[in-house]
Design a protein around this motif. Sequence first.
Motif, mmCIF file in Angstrom:
data_model
loop_
_atom_site.group_PDB
_atom_site.id
_atom_site.type_symbol
_atom_site.label_atom_id
_atom_site.label_comp_id
_atom_site.label_asym_id
_atom_site.label_seq_id
_atom_site.Cartn_x
_atom_site.Cartn_y
_atom_site.Cartn_z
ATOM 1 N N ASP A 1 -8.677 8.664 90.075
ATOM 2 C CA ASP A 1 -9.455 9.497 89.147
ATOM 3 C C ASP A 1 -10.135 7.935 88.569
ATOM 4 O OD1 ASP A 1 -10.240 11.764 90.570
ATOM 5 O OD2 ASP A 1 -8.970 12.534 88.639
ATOM 6 N N ALA A 2 -9.333 7.559 87.424
ATOM 7 C CA ALA A 2 -9.541 6.472 86.763
ATOM 8 C C ALA A 2 -9.829 4.958 87.359
ATOM 9 C CB ALA A 2 -8.304 5.675 85.962
ATOM 10 N N THR A 3 -9.457 4.462 88.844
ATOM 11 C CA THR A 3 -9.850 4.063 89.229
ATOM 12 C C THR A 3 -11.416 3.690 90.305
ATOM 13 O OG1 THR A 3 -8.502 3.011 91.109
ATOM 14 C CG2 THR A 3 -7.260 2.475 89.218
ATOM 15 N N GLY A 4 -11.429 5.372 90.884
ATOM 16 C CA GLY A 4 -12.129 5.374 91.918
ATOM 17 C C GLY A 4 -11.902 4.670 93.355
ATOM 18 N N HIS A 5 -10.933 4.496 93.378
ATOM 19 C CA HIS A 5 -10.216 3.669 94.672
ATOM 20 C C HIS A 5 -9.546 5.377 95.667
ATOM 21 C CE1 HIS A 5 -10.170 -0.170 93.398
ATOM 22 N NE2 HIS A 5 -9.682 -0.380 92.754
ATOM 23 N N SER A 6 -9.102 4.761 96.732
ATOM 24 C CA SER A 6 -9.037 5.928 97.520
ATOM 25 C C SER A 6 -7.431 6.296 97.329
ATOM 26 C CB SER A 6 -9.120 5.635 99.272
ATOM 27 O OG SER A 6 -7.968 4.288 99.448
ATOM 28 N N ARG A 7 -6.226 6.991 98.017
ATOM 29 C CA ARG A 7 -5.244 6.629 97.423
ATOM 30 C C ARG A 7 -4.356 5.715 97.652
ATOM 31 N NH1 ARG A 7 -2.830 11.451 96.338
ATOM 32 N NH2 ARG A 7 -0.493 12.029 96.713
ATOM 33 N N ARG A 8 -4.354 5.876 98.593
ATOM 34 C CA ARG A 8 -4.097 4.007 99.742
ATOM 35 C C ARG A 8 -4.077 2.856 98.782
ATOM 36 N NH1 ARG A 8 -4.295 2.631 105.170
ATOM 37 N NH2 ARG A 8 -2.786 4.095 105.377
ATOM 38 N N GLU A 9 -4.855 2.960 98.077
ATOM 39 C CA GLU A 9 -5.454 1.923 97.455
ATOM 40 C C GLU A 9 -4.490 1.740 95.460
ATOM 41 O OE1 GLU A 9 -6.350 -1.458 97.322
ATOM 42 O OE2 GLU A 9 -6.775 -0.832 99.752
ATOM 43 N N ALA A 10 -4.989 3.167 95.622
ATOM 44 C CA ALA A 10 -3.713 3.299 94.120
ATOM 45 C C ALA A 10 -2.382 3.786 94.404
ATOM 46 C CB ALA A 10 -4.738 5.089 93.705
ATOM 47 N N LEU A 11 -2.253 3.716 94.808
ATOM 48 C CA LEU A 11 -0.637 3.664 95.827
ATOM 49 C C LEU A 11 -0.268 2.446 95.446
ATOM 50 C CD1 LEU A 11 0.196 7.015 98.321
ATOM 51 C CD2 LEU A 11 0.992 6.709 96.151
ATOM 52 N N ARG A 12 -1.321 1.560 96.048
ATOM 53 C CA ARG A 12 -0.742 -0.095 95.852
ATOM 54 C C ARG A 12 -0.610 -0.181 94.564
ATOM 55 N NH1 ARG A 12 -4.196 -1.840 100.520
ATOM 56 N NH2 ARG A 12 -2.809 -1.224 101.501
ATOM 57 N N LEU A 13 -1.569 0.152 93.807
ATOM 58 C CA LEU A 13 -1.856 -0.188 92.642
ATOM 59 C C LEU A 13 -0.402 0.023 91.901
ATOM 60 C CD1 LEU A 13 -3.595 -2.007 90.334
ATOM 61 C CD2 LEU A 13 -4.666 -0.170 90.359
ATOM 62 N N ILE A 14 -0.141 1.186 92.155
ATOM 63 C CA ILE A 14 1.085 1.972 91.127
ATOM 64 C C ILE A 14 1.886 1.018 91.813
ATOM 65 C CG2 ILE A 14 2.744 3.989 90.959
ATOM 66 C CD1 ILE A 14 -0.306 5.700 91.577
ATOM 67 N N ALA A 15 3.054 0.755 93.062
ATOM 68 C CA ALA A 15 3.535 -0.115 93.536
ATOM 69 C C ALA A 15 3.378 -1.419 92.542
ATOM 70 C CB ALA A 15 3.598 -0.097 95.197
ATOM 71 N N GLY A 16 2.726 -1.737 92.811
ATOM 72 C CA GLY A 16 2.303 -3.314 92.102
ATOM 73 C C GLY A 16 3.452 -3.141 90.524
ATOM 74 N N ALA A 17 2.275 -1.928 90.164
ATOM 75 C CA ALA A 17 3.089 -1.718 88.495
ATOM 76 C C ALA A 17 4.253 -1.202 88.511
ATOM 77 C CB ALA A 17 2.294 -0.679 87.848
ATOM 78 N N ARG A 18 5.030 -0.445 89.375
ATOM 79 C CA ARG A 18 6.540 -0.585 89.815
ATOM 80 C C ARG A 18 6.763 -1.854 89.721
ATOM 81 N NH1 ARG A 18 7.902 4.542 89.500
ATOM 82 N NH2 ARG A 18 6.094 6.285 91.190
ATOM 83 N N ASP A 19 6.726 -2.510 90.627
ATOM 84 C CA ASP A 19 6.908 -3.801 91.039
ATOM 85 C C ASP A 19 6.937 -5.256 89.775
ATOM 86 O OD1 ASP A 19 7.451 -3.287 93.688
ATOM 87 O OD2 ASP A 19 6.181 -4.954 94.491
ATOM 88 N N ALA A 20 5.526 -5.053 88.668
ATOM 89 C CA ALA A 20 5.649 -6.130 87.992
ATOM 90 C C ALA A 20 6.658 -5.514 86.257
ATOM 91 C CB ALA A 20 4.564 -5.322 87.746
ATOM 92 N N GLY A 21 7.826 -3.945 86.756
ATOM 93 C CA GLY A 21 8.528 -3.192 85.454
ATOM 94 C C GLY A 21 7.771 -3.162 85.168
ATOM 95 N N LEU A 22 6.362 -2.305 85.114
ATOM 96 C CA LEU A 22 5.763 -1.658 83.792
ATOM 97 C C LEU A 22 6.132 0.086 84.408
ATOM 98 C CD1 LEU A 22 2.285 -3.130 84.961
ATOM 99 C CD2 LEU A 22 3.729 -3.394 82.916
#
Length: 156
Positions: free
Chosen positions: A127-148
């Motif tokens: 909802d916040a990004t307006g991205h699809s589920r796949r893109e949101a999961l990719r963004l979340i994974a990037g946040a996990r990889d960055a230690g956030l």
Amino acid sequence: MSVRPAWEMRESGAGVTSWFDVRLSFTDGARVDLLAVLSDTALSIEDVRAEPPLSLDDLAVVAEWIEEPLSEVCGNRLGAGGGTGRDGPARRARPAWPRGAEGRLLAAQEYRAAQQEGVDPVLAVMDATGHSRREALRLIAGARDAGLLAPRHIRR
């Protein structure tokens, strides 16, 4: 190409939601049938069936294929929020979302806020990004990889 209104639902105070059957027929015999939903000023595609199946590239541009015919059938409901004029319906309005480290940080904040509220954090990021589920999961994974965000699976 044909566009037919399928049904319409009016809710008290919530506006009107309309469904449209759309059929695209190509000269080589290929056919795409889809169900488009117009709610307030947002347009989305609920179901797509194609014979032969669409490639991912074709699926990504199917919205562009139906823009003009839908705008003719839907009238000014599509342009009410975006002021698209003759160019067809407004694309689904997406908030500006920064890329890179700032985008990952904001996604992590949305994710944690949703967890605290007890709602689905992936949907909150979508909802916040307006991205699809796949893109949101990719963004979340990037946040996990960055230690956030905490790792998904804690290693023993």
